[in-house]
Design a protein around this motif. Structure first.
Motif, mmCIF file in Angstrom:
data_model
loop_
_atom_site.group_PDB
_atom_site.id
_atom_site.type_symbol
_atom_site.label_atom_id
_atom_site.label_comp_id
_atom_site.label_asym_id
_atom_site.label_seq_id
_atom_site.Cartn_x
_atom_site.Cartn_y
_atom_site.Cartn_z
ATOM 1 N N HIS A 272 0.822 -1.215 0.000
ATOM 2 C CA HIS A 272 0.000 0.000 0.000
ATOM 3 C C HIS A 272 0.862 1.274 0.000
ATOM 4 C CE1 HIS A 272 -3.719 -2.261 0.773
ATOM 5 N NE2 HIS A 272 -3.045 -2.939 1.675
ATOM 6 N N HIS A 273 2.061 1.193 -0.548
ATOM 7 C CA HIS A 273 2.958 2.351 -0.538
ATOM 8 C C HIS A 273 2.304 3.555 -1.218
ATOM 9 C CE1 HIS A 273 6.682 4.611 -0.543
ATOM 10 N NE2 HIS A 273 6.583 4.799 -1.843
ATOM 11 N N ASP A 274 2.394 4.691 -0.563
ATOM 12 C CA ASP A 274 1.850 5.934 -1.104
ATOM 13 C C ASP A 274 2.951 6.612 -1.923
ATOM 14 O OD1 ASP A 274 0.325 8.139 -1.644
ATOM 15 O OD2 ASP A 274 0.324 8.935 0.396
ATOM 16 N N TYR A 275 2.930 6.405 -3.235
ATOM 17 C CA TYR A 275 4.016 6.880 -4.090
ATOM 18 C C TYR A 275 4.130 8.401 -4.041
ATOM 19 C CZ TYR A 275 4.338 2.193 -6.038
ATOM 20 O OH TYR A 275 4.511 0.839 -6.186
ATOM 21 N N SER A 276 5.363 8.878 -3.955
ATOM 22 C CA SER A 276 5.648 10.308 -3.958
ATOM 23 C C SER A 276 6.246 10.699 -5.309
ATOM 24 C CB SER A 276 6.650 10.651 -2.847
ATOM 25 O OG SER A 276 7.917 10.062 -3.130
ATOM 26 N N THR A 277 6.320 11.994 -5.554
ATOM 27 C CA THR A 277 6.948 12.449 -6.801
ATOM 28 C C THR A 277 8.428 12.058 -6.823
ATOM 29 O OG1 THR A 277 7.329 14.627 -5.797
ATOM 30 C CG2 THR A 277 5.331 14.356 -7.116
ATOM 31 N N ALA A 278 9.076 12.028 -5.658
ATOM 32 C CA ALA A 278 10.478 11.606 -5.602
ATOM 33 C C ALA A 278 10.616 10.143 -6.014
ATOM 34 C CB ALA A 278 11.035 11.818 -4.197
ATOM 35 N N ASP A 279 9.666 9.307 -5.582
ATOM 36 C CA ASP A 279 9.685 7.897 -5.999
ATOM 37 C C ASP A 279 9.603 7.777 -7.519
ATOM 38 O OD1 ASP A 279 9.718 6.972 -3.350
ATOM 39 O OD2 ASP A 279 7.520 6.975 -3.240
ATOM 40 N N ILE A 280 8.700 8.536 -8.110
ATOM 41 C CA ILE A 280 8.492 8.425 -9.550
ATOM 42 C C ILE A 280 9.699 8.955 -10.318
ATOM 43 C CG2 ILE A 280 6.973 9.014 -11.466
ATOM 44 C CD1 ILE A 280 5.862 7.063 -9.289
ATOM 45 N N HIS A 281 10.330 9.984 -9.815
ATOM 46 C CA HIS A 281 11.560 10.461 -10.451
ATOM 47 C C HIS A 281 12.623 9.359 -10.447
ATOM 48 C CE1 HIS A 281 10.447 14.526 -11.366
ATOM 49 N NE2 HIS A 281 10.138 14.815 -10.113
#
Length: 350
Positions: A272-281
């Motif tokens: 259930h990880h809440d993806y952040s913009t840093a993750d997507i980068h």
């Protein structure tokens, strides 16, 4: 790691005592457990981690939605809202939870609701005219007494000790399986032998002679995650995949993809990880580092709901982002038994 688990056994004993007392208070009627005059089916497990509750819930939706006005109800784990909420297809995972949103987008004609108070949720759904309610992950919710309980076990975890948290992976005592109406061993490999299945049956059997059935995982065709993106893709031996997962147990999906492509780069996050913009980068950068022009980003249906959040999806526009649908695949004989039991329960007056 094994030594650490052994050191945690005293804490497991304390935890076990607490859940034993709680379960006995419900069994003896000292804590109230509410039953309903409708078909109420619970899907759950005893251990933490993924045992295939979502594919089982989807199987039940397909089986039962033609037979009555059906709703699914879950807690909506990971959502930022509280209380009862009916899920809509244009919701976000933060509002409704990722799995409920997955159900609603897959079955828009079915009512999908979330409520951390399952008794309240079922009561509301019955008042609004629903006569079949499937509860996802509510086996331990003893305040509600289901009419039919489906208990799931992961095939690959059957050889591990049944220790309680925190030394082991069980959140409820192994003997509580006796409350189930049917047990299903999920993620069963195609090559599982009858001798191995018999060993598992013996380990799970109870005095109540509860049916013990086996089901594997079936994988569908790759599907685009972003609605405004088009283009088909298929897995093949010359391809490379960046696998992006935020689920409890990605091992079966990893093994499946390993049999289909030549290279896998796995970026694994917590369930259930809440993806952040840093993750997507990081995802975009790692994908660019894969030195194969025939490459894809592959994720799960559950992760796809979180990756569709506007701030996240905007960063992935133009990338070959696909999800892999999964479904239960029963042994034919076991499937007949399962369907017979579930349909017999739903056809009875309640």
């Amino acid at each position: 790691m094994v030594y650490l688990r052994v050191l945690l056994l005293p804490f497991s004993l304390l935890y076990g005592l607490a859940i034993w007392i709680r379960n006995r208070l419900y069994d003896w009627g000292w804590l109230r457990s509410v039953a309903f005059d409708r078909s109420v089916i619970v899907v759950g497990n005893l251990a933490v981690g993924g045992t295939g509750k979502s594919p089982m819930t989807e199987y039940l939706v397909r089986l039962l939605s033609p037979r009555g006005r059906l709703a699914t109800l879950s807690r909506g784990y990971g959502r930022k809202t509280k209380g009862f909420l009916e899920v809509m297809p244009d919701d976000t995972a933060r509002r409704s939870g990722d799995e409920p949103l997955q159900f609603k987008r897959k079955f828009p004609e079915v009512t999908v609701a979330v409520d951390e108070d399952r008794v309240d949720g079922v009561s509301r759904l019955i008042r609004s005219g629903h006569d079949i309610i499937v509860l996802d992950d509510a086996y331990q919710h003893r305040a509600l007494r289901p009419g039919f309980a489906i208990l799931l076990f992961d095939y690959h975890a059957m050889s591990k000790p049944n220790w309680l948290l925190p030394a082991g992976n069980y959140r409820d005592a192994f003997k509580e399986r006796r409350r189930a109406d049917v047990m299903v061993v999920t993620k069963t490999p195609l090559g599982a032998t009858e001798a191995e299945k018999d060993r598992i049956r013996r380990g799970l059997s109870t005095a109540r002679h509860i049916p013990i059935l086996f089901a594997g995982i079936g994988y569908g065709s790759l599907t685009r995650v972003l609605a405004n993106e088009s283009g088909a893709a298929a897995l093949h031996r010359d391809a490379a995949v960046l696998l992006l997962t935020g689920i409890a147990n990605p091992a079966p999906l990893y093994e499946y993809l390993s049999s289909q492509v030549s290279e896998i780069v796995h970026m694994r996050y917590a369930d259930h990880h809440d993806y952040s913009t840093a993750d997507i980068h990081k995802v975009v950068r790692r994908f660019g580092e894969i030195n194969n022009p025939d490459k894809l980003i592959v994720t799960t249906e559950k992760d796809a709901q979180r990756l569709r959040e506007p701030a996240i999806s905007d960063l992935m526009v133009g990338l070959p982002l696909y999800m892999v649908p999964i479904h239960l695949e029963f042994d034919p004989k076991d499937e007949a038994t399962f369907r017979e039991r579930v349909l017999a329960y739903c056809s009875r007056p309640h």
